[in-house]
Motif scaffolding. Structure first.
Motif, PDB file in Angstrom:
ATOM      1  N   PRO A  22       0.833  -1.205   0.000  1.00 53.72           N
ATOM      2  CA  PRO A  22       0.000   0.000   0.000  1.00 53.72           C
ATOM      3  C   PRO A  22       0.865   1.251   0.000  1.00 53.72           C
ATOM      4  CG  PRO A  22      -0.869  -1.605   1.541  1.00 53.72           C
ATOM      5  CD  PRO A  22       0.459  -2.129   1.086  1.00 53.72           C
ATOM      6  N   ASN A  23       0.648   2.133  -0.952  1.00 52.91           N
ATOM      7  CA  ASN A  23       1.545   3.267  -1.110  1.00 52.91           C
ATOM      8  C   ASN A  23       1.518   4.230   0.069  1.00 52.91           C
ATOM      9  OD1 ASN A  23       3.382   4.924  -2.836  1.00 52.91           O
ATOM     10  ND2 ASN A  23       1.723   6.384  -2.557  1.00 52.91           N
ATOM     11  N   VAL A  24       0.340   4.438   0.659  1.00 49.54           N
ATOM     12  CA  VAL A  24       0.289   5.434   1.727  1.00 49.54           C
ATOM     13  C   VAL A  24       1.127   5.023   2.932  1.00 49.54           C
ATOM     14  CG1 VAL A  24      -1.855   6.566   1.106  1.00 49.54           C
ATOM     15  CG2 VAL A  24      -1.937   4.481   2.445  1.00 49.54           C
ATOM     16  N   THR A  25       1.156   3.739   3.263  1.00 48.69           N
ATOM     17  CA  THR A  25       1.985   3.319   4.388  1.00 48.69           C
ATOM     18  C   THR A  25       3.463   3.418   4.036  1.00 48.69           C
ATOM     19  OG1 THR A  25       1.742   0.997   3.720  1.00 48.69           O
ATOM     20  CG2 THR A  25       0.247   1.819   5.396  1.00 48.69           C
ATOM     21  N   GLY A  26       3.786   3.121   2.765  1.00 50.04           N
ATOM     22  CA  GLY A  26       5.163   3.254   2.329  1.00 50.04           C
ATOM     23  C   GLY A  26       5.605   4.710   2.321  1.00 50.04           C
ATOM     24  N   ALA A  27       4.725   5.600   1.876  1.00 50.63           N
ATOM     25  CA  ALA A  27       5.049   7.028   1.827  1.00 50.63           C
ATOM     26  C   ALA A  27       5.246   7.583   3.229  1.00 50.63           C
ATOM     27  CB  ALA A  27       3.941   7.784   1.111  1.00 50.63           C
ATOM     28  N   TYR A  28       4.395   7.145   4.153  1.00 53.86           N
ATOM     29  CA  TYR A  28       4.494   7.606   5.541  1.00 53.86           C
ATOM     30  C   TYR A  28       5.839   7.199   6.139  1.00 53.86           C
ATOM     31  CZ  TYR A  28       3.456   7.996  10.536  1.00 53.86           C
ATOM     32  OH  TYR A  28       3.495   8.314  11.870  1.00 53.86           O
ATOM     33  N   LYS A  29       6.211   5.957   5.946  1.00 52.37           N
ATOM     34  CA  LYS A  29       7.483   5.479   6.496  1.00 52.37           C
ATOM     35  C   LYS A  29       8.667   6.201   5.868  1.00 52.37           C
ATOM     36  CE  LYS A  29       8.202   1.116   6.936  1.00 52.37           C
ATOM     37  NZ  LYS A  29       8.291  -0.297   6.541  1.00 52.37           N
ATOM     38  N   ALA A  30       8.569   6.488   4.561  1.00 52.81           N
ATOM     39  CA  ALA A  30       9.659   7.189   3.883  1.00 52.81           C
ATOM     40  C   ALA A  30       9.829   8.591   4.458  1.00 52.81           C
ATOM     41  CB  ALA A  30       9.382   7.254   2.382  1.00 52.81           C
ATOM     42  N   LEU A  31       8.710   9.269   4.703  1.00 55.51           N
ATOM     43  CA  LEU A  31       8.769  10.595   5.306  1.00 55.51           C
ATOM     44  C   LEU A  31       9.259  10.527   6.745  1.00 55.51           C
ATOM     45  CD1 LEU A  31       5.479  12.327   4.080  1.00 55.51           C
ATOM     46  CD2 LEU A  31       7.818  13.064   3.605  1.00 55.51           C
ATOM     47  N   LEU A  32       8.828   9.491   7.436  1.00 52.06           N
ATOM     48  CA  LEU A  32       9.142   9.363   8.854  1.00 52.06           C
ATOM     49  C   LEU A  32      10.621   9.130   9.108  1.00 52.06           C
ATOM     50  CD1 LEU A  32       7.392   9.252  11.506  1.00 52.06           C
ATOM     51  CD2 LEU A  32       7.557   6.768  11.330  1.00 52.06           C
ATOM     52  N   THR A  33      11.246   8.293   8.287  1.00 51.27           N
ATOM     53  CA  THR A  33      12.624   7.886   8.547  1.00 51.27           C
ATOM     54  C   THR A  33      13.650   8.452   7.580  1.00 51.27           C
ATOM     55  OG1 THR A  33      12.526   5.900   7.160  1.00 51.27           O
ATOM     56  CG2 THR A  33      11.724   5.694   9.431  1.00 51.27           C
ATOM     57  N   GLY A  34      13.217   8.761   6.359  1.00 45.60           N
ATOM     58  CA  GLY A  34      14.161   9.220   5.349  1.00 45.60           C
ATOM     59  C   GLY A  34      15.057   8.127   4.813  1.00 45.60           C
ATOM     60  N   LYS A  35      14.754   6.872   5.144  1.00 49.65           N
ATOM     61  CA  LYS A  35      15.632   5.760   4.762  1.00 49.65           C
ATOM     62  C   LYS A  35      15.166   5.016   3.508  1.00 49.65           C
ATOM     63  CE  LYS A  35      17.403   4.861   9.419  1.00 49.65           C
ATOM     64  NZ  LYS A  35      17.550   3.848  10.501  1.00 49.65           N
ATOM     65  N   THR A  36      13.978   5.344   3.008  1.00 42.57           N
ATOM     66  CA  THR A  36      13.481   4.710   1.789  1.00 42.57           C
ATOM     67  C   THR A  36      12.937   5.776   0.856  1.00 42.57           C
ATOM     68  OG1 THR A  36      11.331   4.331   2.858  1.00 42.57           O
ATOM     69  CG2 THR A  36      12.902   2.491   2.863  1.00 42.57           C
ATOM     70  N   LYS A  37      12.758   5.389  -0.406  1.00 40.84           N
ATOM     71  CA  LYS A  37      12.226   6.330  -1.389  1.00 40.84           C
ATOM     72  C   LYS A  37      11.296   5.605  -2.356  1.00 40.84           C
ATOM     73  CE  LYS A  37      16.149   5.821  -4.583  1.00 40.84           C
ATOM     74  NZ  LYS A  37      17.258   6.512  -5.300  1.00 40.84           N
ATOM     75  N   LEU A  38      10.330   6.342  -2.883  1.00 41.47           N
ATOM     76  CA  LEU A  38       9.371   5.812  -3.850  1.00 41.47           C
ATOM     77  C   LEU A  38      10.000   5.776  -5.235  1.00 41.47           C
ATOM     78  CD1 LEU A  38       6.372   5.021  -4.537  1.00 41.47           C
ATOM     79  CD2 LEU A  38       5.997   7.465  -4.961  1.00 41.47           C
ATOM     80  N   VAL A  39       9.835   4.632  -5.936  1.00 38.81           N
ATOM     81  CA  VAL A  39      10.368   4.534  -7.299  1.00 38.81           C
ATOM     82  C   VAL A  39       9.292   4.131  -8.305  1.00 38.81           C
ATOM     83  CG1 VAL A  39      12.754   4.099  -6.617  1.00 38.81           C
ATOM     84  CG2 VAL A  39      11.169   2.161  -6.869  1.00 38.81           C
ATOM     85  N   GLY A  40       8.047   4.002  -7.853  1.00 37.64           N
ATOM     86  CA  GLY A  40       6.982   3.676  -8.797  1.00 37.64           C
ATOM     87  C   GLY A  40       5.691   3.319  -8.112  1.00 37.64           C
ATOM     88  N   THR A  41       4.575   3.603  -8.770  1.00 35.25           N
ATOM     89  CA  THR A  41       3.262   3.239  -8.244  1.00 35.25           C
ATOM     90  C   THR A  41       2.476   2.464  -9.295  1.00 35.25           C
ATOM     91  OG1 THR A  41       2.260   5.337  -8.950  1.00 35.25           O
ATOM     92  CG2 THR A  41       3.134   5.232  -6.692  1.00 35.25           C
ATOM     93  N   VAL A  42       1.527   1.693  -8.796  1.00 36.23           N
ATOM     94  CA  VAL A  42       0.648   0.884  -9.639  1.00 36.23           C
ATOM     95  C   VAL A  42      -0.766   1.042  -9.082  1.00 36.23           C
ATOM     96  CG1 VAL A  42       0.073  -1.473 -10.367  1.00 36.23           C
ATOM     97  CG2 VAL A  42       2.457  -0.791 -10.137  1.00 36.23           C
ATOM     98  N   PRO A  43      -1.794   1.148  -9.927  1.00 35.33           N
ATOM     99  CA  PRO A  43      -3.163   1.237  -9.403  1.00 35.33           C
ATOM    100  C   PRO A  43      -3.473   0.068  -8.482  1.00 35.33           C
ATOM    101  CG  PRO A  43      -3.137   1.706 -11.759  1.00 35.33           C
ATOM    102  CD  PRO A  43      -1.756   1.202 -11.402  1.00 35.33           C
ATOM    103  N   GLY A  44      -4.159   0.350  -7.366  1.00 36.64           N
ATOM    104  CA  GLY A  44      -4.470  -0.697  -6.399  1.00 36.64           C
ATOM    105  C   GLY A  44      -5.342  -1.802  -6.957  1.00 36.64           C
ATOM    106  N   GLY A  45      -6.093  -1.493  -8.008  1.00 35.45           N
ATOM    107  CA  GLY A  45      -6.947  -2.503  -8.634  1.00 35.45           C
ATOM    108  C   GLY A  45      -6.372  -3.007  -9.940  1.00 35.45           C
ATOM    109  N   TRP A  46      -5.040  -2.936 -10.048  1.00 36.20           N
ATOM    110  CA  TRP A  46      -4.387  -3.294 -11.314  1.00 36.20           C
ATOM    111  C   TRP A  46      -5.030  -4.491 -11.977  1.00 36.20           C
ATOM    112  CZ3 TRP A  46      -1.934  -7.557 -13.320  1.00 36.20           C
ATOM    113  CH2 TRP A  46      -1.149  -7.352 -14.466  1.00 36.20           C
ATOM    114  N   PRO A  47      -5.271  -4.405 -13.294  1.00 38.01           N
ATOM    115  CA  PRO A  47      -4.891  -3.327 -14.220  1.00 38.01           C
ATOM    116  C   PRO A  47      -5.854  -2.141 -14.247  1.00 38.01           C
ATOM    117  CG  PRO A  47      -5.942  -5.080 -15.438  1.00 38.01           C
ATOM    118  CD  PRO A  47      -5.866  -5.558 -14.016  1.00 38.01           C
TER     119      PRO A  47
END
Length: 312
Positions: free
Chosen positions: A229-254
């Protein structure tokens, strides 16, 4: 079907621990949880108020009672403030915007994922704001007013040489952490099948037991990326600065998917809620909420009622 938006599919010891909020979390440079305790408000919307059904009875008069994701969920959706009583988080903020636009007080009720469906249909709650995805089956029992896109995100170590993962060839030969039985796993396996048919290196999916293990695997280099889930990943990235986003995919892919305020089917409140959300979008309060929780990548331009959902 397990899906990324159902929190029970992403529970972990590490994430749950964040609900109590460590000292490090409050001092994190990328997100100011102390500042985020201050409510974001939006003006009352005469249009939204006018759309409340004349004889509609709220759970409590003059109040919007909302089931929220706190119990067993993950930040930034719901967490407790420093007093360990006040519920904050992106979903609480959205609930407040809806209530403000309707000219109502807000009462948030921490609820489990299993509780909100019956709670909404029985009238225990006026609405549920629980990172709920619109689906064909759910639309038979509930009305929806959308407020965010549902996306999945690829995150890598902040100094990783990987800069983009957005399509099947990008995962070839990579070690990617993913939850078993989730929608994101289905995406990876479909892409891997496509890659192998073209002779590309096979995906190396990694299944870990909790969030702490996933974090260790990424930071130690034992895994190349996480996908969830992108929002949890984004939150952690902001929180720690140790990870970064490199791509997103629709949650209902395709197909695309939407997250929505969920209301009892046919009670007439959905039109007012949609108008309230659109008013908050117009006032700028909506994007302020998404920005401060790291969710702006999932913003929408306007709220929709009962759009096509997963399964349609």
């Amino acid at each position: 079907m397990k899906h990324s938006v159902k929190f029970t599919a992403i529970k972990s010891t590490g994430i749950a621990a964040l609900l109590s909020l460590s000292t490090l979390a409050w001092a994190a440079p990328g997100i100011d949880l102390v500042a985020n305790e201050t409510p974001v408000n939006t003006p009352k919307s005469p249009e939204a108020v006018a759309k409340i059904p004349a004889n509609f009875k709220f759970v409590e008069p003059g109040t919007l009672t909302v089931a929220l994701a706190v119990l067993g969920s993950a930040p930034p959706f719901g967490l407790y403030a420093r007093d360990n009583k006040t519920v904050i988080g992106s979903e609480a903020d959205i609930a407040r915007l809806v209530a403000d636009g309707l000219g109502l007080k807000l009462k948030v009720v921490p609820a489990s994922w299993e509780d909100w469906p019956l709670g909404v249909t029985s009238g225990k709650y006026d609405a549920a704001i629980y990172n709920i995805t619109v689906t064909k089956d759910r639309k038979t029992k509930f009305d929806f007013a959308t407020y965010r896109q549902d996306t999945l995100g690829f995150y890598v170590k902040s100094d990783s040489k990987i800069t983009c993962i957005t399509s099947a060839p990008d995962i070839a030969g990579k070690r990617i952490i993913v939850g078993s039985g989730t929608n994101q796993e289905a995406v990876l396996l479909a892409w891997d099948k496509e890659n192998q048919a073209k002779g590309l290196p096979a995906l190396k999916p990694q299944y870990v037991t909790d969030d702490a293990a996933a974090t260790l695997a990424i930071q130690s280099g034992r895994a190349d990326a996480t996908f969830g889930p992108n929002v949890t990943g984004a939150y952690k990235a902001l929180l720690t600065g140790k990870t970064k986003l490199v791509g997103t995919v629709p949650g209902g892919w395709p197909k695309t998917a939407n997250i929505a305020v969920t209301l009892k089917k046919g009670n007439g409140l959905v039109d007012a809620v949609q108008a309230s959300l659109n008013s908050a979008i117009a006032s700028g309060a909506y994007i302020k909420v998404l920005d401060r929780w790291g969710e702006s990548v999932e913003k929408i331009d306007h709220s929709e009622i009962n759009p096509p959902g997963l399964g349609d």
